[in-house]
Write an enzyme that holds these catalytic residues in place. Structure first.
Site, PDB file in Angstrom:
ATOM      1  N   CYS A  46      38.660  37.296  29.173  1.00  0.00           N
ATOM      2  CA  CYS A  46      37.541  36.449  29.599  1.00  0.00           C
ATOM      3  C   CYS A  46      36.485  36.302  28.510  1.00  0.00           C
ATOM      4  O   CYS A  46      35.874  35.244  28.362  1.00  0.00           O
ATOM      5  CB  CYS A  46      36.898  37.013  30.857  1.00  0.00           C
ATOM      6  SG  CYS A  46      38.049  37.401  32.197  1.00  0.00           S
ATOM      7  N   ASP A  78      36.154  42.425  36.167  1.00  0.00           N
ATOM      8  CA  ASP A  78      36.655  42.679  37.514  1.00  0.00           C
ATOM      9  C   ASP A  78      38.174  42.787  37.565  1.00  0.00           C
ATOM     10  O   ASP A  78      38.726  43.574  38.330  1.00  0.00           O
ATOM     11  CB  ASP A  78      36.200  41.556  38.450  1.00  0.00           C
ATOM     12  CG  ASP A  78      34.700  41.559  38.660  1.00  0.00           C
ATOM     13  OD1 ASP A  78      34.012  42.348  37.999  1.00  0.00           O
ATOM     14  OD2 ASP A  78      34.213  40.764  39.477  1.00  0.00           O
ATOM     15  N   ASP A 120      32.904  37.511  35.263  1.00  0.00           N
ATOM     16  CA  ASP A 120      32.126  37.121  36.433  1.00  0.00           C
ATOM     17  C   ASP A 120      30.626  37.420  36.391  1.00  0.00           C
ATOM     18  O   ASP A 120      29.796  36.533  36.555  1.00  0.00           O
ATOM     19  CB  ASP A 120      32.701  37.788  37.677  1.00  0.00           C
ATOM     20  CG  ASP A 120      34.129  37.375  37.955  1.00  0.00           C
ATOM     21  OD1 ASP A 120      34.661  36.541  37.206  1.00  0.00           O
ATOM     22  OD2 ASP A 120      34.723  37.896  38.916  1.00  0.00           O
ATOM     23  N   LYS A 121      30.248  38.684  36.201  1.00  0.00           N
ATOM     24  CA  LYS A 121      28.843  39.052  36.392  1.00  0.00           C
ATOM     25  C   LYS A 121      27.957  38.623  35.231  1.00  0.00           C
ATOM     26  O   LYS A 121      26.732  38.572  35.370  1.00  0.00           O
ATOM     27  CB  LYS A 121      28.717  40.555  36.629  1.00  0.00           C
ATOM     28  CG  LYS A 121      29.571  41.076  37.766  1.00  0.00           C
ATOM     29  CD  LYS A 121      29.382  40.273  39.045  1.00  0.00           C
ATOM     30  CE  LYS A 121      30.379  40.670  40.111  1.00  0.00           C
ATOM     31  NZ  LYS A 121      31.779  40.268  39.821  1.00  0.00           N
ATOM     32  N   CYS A 196      39.626  34.022  34.258  1.00  0.00           N
ATOM     33  CA  CYS A 196      40.690  33.788  35.240  1.00  0.00           C
ATOM     34  C   CYS A 196      40.683  32.338  35.718  1.00  0.00           C
ATOM     35  O   CYS A 196      39.637  31.760  36.005  1.00  0.00           O
ATOM     36  CB  CYS A 196      40.532  34.738  36.402  1.00  0.00           C
ATOM     37  SG  CYS A 196      40.608  36.480  35.926  1.00  0.00           S
ATOM     38  N   SER A 471      36.970  39.043  45.922  1.00  0.00           N
ATOM     39  CA  SER A 471      37.178  38.314  44.677  1.00  0.00           C
ATOM     40  C   SER A 471      37.257  36.827  44.973  1.00  0.00           C
ATOM     41  O   SER A 471      37.639  36.404  46.065  1.00  0.00           O
ATOM     42  CB  SER A 471      38.486  38.783  44.035  1.00  0.00           C
ATOM     43  OG  SER A 471      38.924  37.867  43.065  1.00  0.00           O
TER      44      SER A 471
END
Length: 567
Positions: A46, A78, A120-121, A196, A471
């Site tokens: 990522c 994640d 993600d975060k 992702c 998720s």
């Protein structure tokens, strides 16, 4: 300039001496100093390529008259942490990333900010930090991974994502695939750099930041390995200097209307329910009004118009090829579902959608008059199991009602083992408690459990309820963010095996017929999940999921410049 505070006057000769040691000359020091916040890491695809993207980004800043100052921050991926103890750290990392950006920018009196994000975060954390800093700034997403390819006996070759690996684990446990097939899927799913590939949390939040106006239209759509990605990075560098020249604050872009636009894009694409947590947190940091119930109202009036994974057929690179976020937004504007808000480019959101082009024959994006589904991808429920609310994910199925006996588990691992050993049956309501922000701690995502259920063919036959979260790759009849959480004495702490649980989306209820009040006297709060370090501090500070699971002081205490924060 903000940076004049460290570079003007005789008294700041030591600071200038330090800057000279980094290679800056008089001209470079005299220019605006622009933070290039990189979330690069080699632990995950990522963020793997962000170090390379920083080069053209900094070139763009220099060409437009600024001096880039690059530094890194942490990230927790994640996809690797999922299903392990490491997942406790994921949501916590959002706060640490935002804090570190704020501290480094304020500490060095930098004039503007660009944040390079991936997993993600890092995406919501970047927006939260920009909201706090209230200076010119934008976010550039590193882009989606390309699909993996694996041989298929029926279709020759099929495209897969990390979602398919998690589901293959469940299929393997059920005996539906063998060791060799699991290995093939594992090795093929992630072909290189990028986040992702479905409309999971990273791509969902990247789209949401475009809706907020914090990312230029179309920039986040470009896949990680696409030849145009370097160009988008250079353009972002030039753009932040344009924002600086215009005096446009990133925080000024985050308004109730722009948050509502972001939520509308999320629900129209059946995006990740994590967006609920993150948009609540971003709104709080910006000091704008936006409450949990807004998401339900938005979902009820907004159809799903994209056919994207996890519930659909296509992936983020397919959306890019079809016309991208601009095409989705154009259709939503045509239906009167978006407001015309400001963006980092100086153009309004509506103006930015006029450039939308639609690929001939594309099947990814539909119009609002011919949607995939008539209502959006999530809902907000209440009831005697969720007095302060919870979030139901509606992507991937059409059911609006479910009732069945509770199968109660204290923690994700116990539930996962039950699924893997075939102890969950059609009709069950799987309840996973003590996984909330405090109880977990960190509100772990349940993809290992939900994907295993999908892999065993149970996704349409059971429901899952948790005070944890899901998720973006999760689909099925799933309810998360149940508030109050079990660790705070919420109703999930009192439910027993066999109690009937009823989910009614139309009436917005999550309820049980069990007499929970009769069990209250016998309940004892569990000991804290951690007693030292960052985990313990998070447990002490974190708010309810219904307000974004944020830490720190309420924004109202900061709104008055004369107020003094207190413990």
């Amino acid at each position: 300039m903000e940076s004049d505070k460290i570079k003007q006057g005789d008294e700041h000769a030591p600071a200038r001496a330090m800057l000279r040691a980094t290679g800056l000359d008089d001209k470079a020091i005299a220019r605006p100093l622009v933070a290039v916040v990189n979330t690069w890491s080699e632990v995950t695809p990522c963020n793997l390529h962000l170090r390379e993207l920083a080069g053209p980004l900094k070139e763009g800043i220099r060409s437009a008259g600024g001096t880039p100052i690059e530094f890194n921050t942490i990230m927790v991926t994640d996809g690797i942490a999922m299903g392990s103890e490491g997942m406790h750290a994921s949501l916590m990392s959002r706060e640490t990333i935002a804090d570190s950006i704020e501290l480094a920018v304020r500490g060095h009196c930098l004039d503007a900010v660009v944040v390079l994000v991936g997993c993600d975060k890092t995406i919501p954390a970047a927006a939260m930090a920009l909201a706090r800093l209230d200076r010119p700034g934008l976010v550039l997403y590193g882009g989606s991974i390309m699909p993996g390819k694996v041989a298929d006996p029926d279709d020759g070759e099929i495209a897969i994502t990390i979602q398919d690996v998690f589901e293959a684990v469940g299929a393997h446990a059920a005996g539906r695939i063998d060791d060799a097939r699991l290995g093939e899927i594992e090795k093929a799913a992630c072909p290189g750099a990028g986040a992702c590939g479905g409309q999971f949390t990273a791509n969902t939040m990247a789209m949401a930041l475009t809706g907020l106006g914090l990312s230029p239209m179309g920039a986040n759509d470009v896949p990680a390995v696409h030849p145009k990605k370097s160009e988008t990075a250079r353009n972002a560098g030039e753009l932040v200097m344009d924002m600086y020249a215009r005096g446009q604050s990133a925080r000024a872009l985050i308004t109730t209307e722009s948050v509502r636009n972001a939520a509308t894009l999320v629900t129209a694409t059946a995006g990740s329910t994590n967006a609920v947590l993150h948009l609540l947190a971003i709104a709080r940091e910006a000091g704008c009004e936006f409450e949990l119930d807004e998401f339900d109202a938005i979902a009820r009036r907004t159809p799903i118009i994209t056919d994207l994974k996890p519930g659909g057929r296509f992936m983020a690179p397919d959306l890019f090829a079809a016309g991208g976020t601009a095409l989705v937004a154009r259709h939503l504007f045509e239906a009167g579902l978006l407001a015309d808000t400001a963006t980092c480019t100086g153009r309004s959101l509506h103006e930015a959608t006029r450039d939308a082009t639609e690929a001939a024959g594309q099947q990814v994006v539909r119009t609002c008059t011919d949607p995939i589904k008539p209502r959006g991808g999530f809902g907000i429920l209440y009831g005697n199991l969720a007095p302060e609310g919870c979030v139901i994910k509606l992507a991937g199925h059409g059911r609006l009602h479910f009732a069945g006996p509770a199968r109660v588990f204290d923690g994700e691992q116990a539930a996962f083992q039950a699924v893997q050993h075939g102890r969950i049956q059609a009709g069950d309501v799987v309840v996973i408690r003590n996984e909330g922000p405090k109880g977990g701690p960190g509100m772990r995502e349940m993809l290992a459990v939900t994907a295993a259920l999908v892999g065993q063919g149970l996704s349409d036959e059971i429901a899952l309820v948790t005070d944890g979260r899901f998720s973006g790759a999760t689909y099925g009849f799933m309810i998360g963010h149940v508030c109050p959480e079990a660790a705070d004495g919420g109703p999930l702490a009192l439910i027993d095996d066999g109690d009937t649980v009823t989910i009614d989306v139309d009436n917005r209820t999550l309820s049980t017929d069990a007499d929970l009040s009769a069990r209250r006297a016998g309940w004892q709060p569990p000991p804290p999940a951690a007693t030292q370090g960052v985990y313990a501090r998070y447990i002490h500070q974190v708010s309810s999921a219904s307000t974004g699971a944020v830490t720190g002081f309420p924004f109202a205490e900061f709104a008055d410049p004369d107020s003094t924060p207190t413990d």
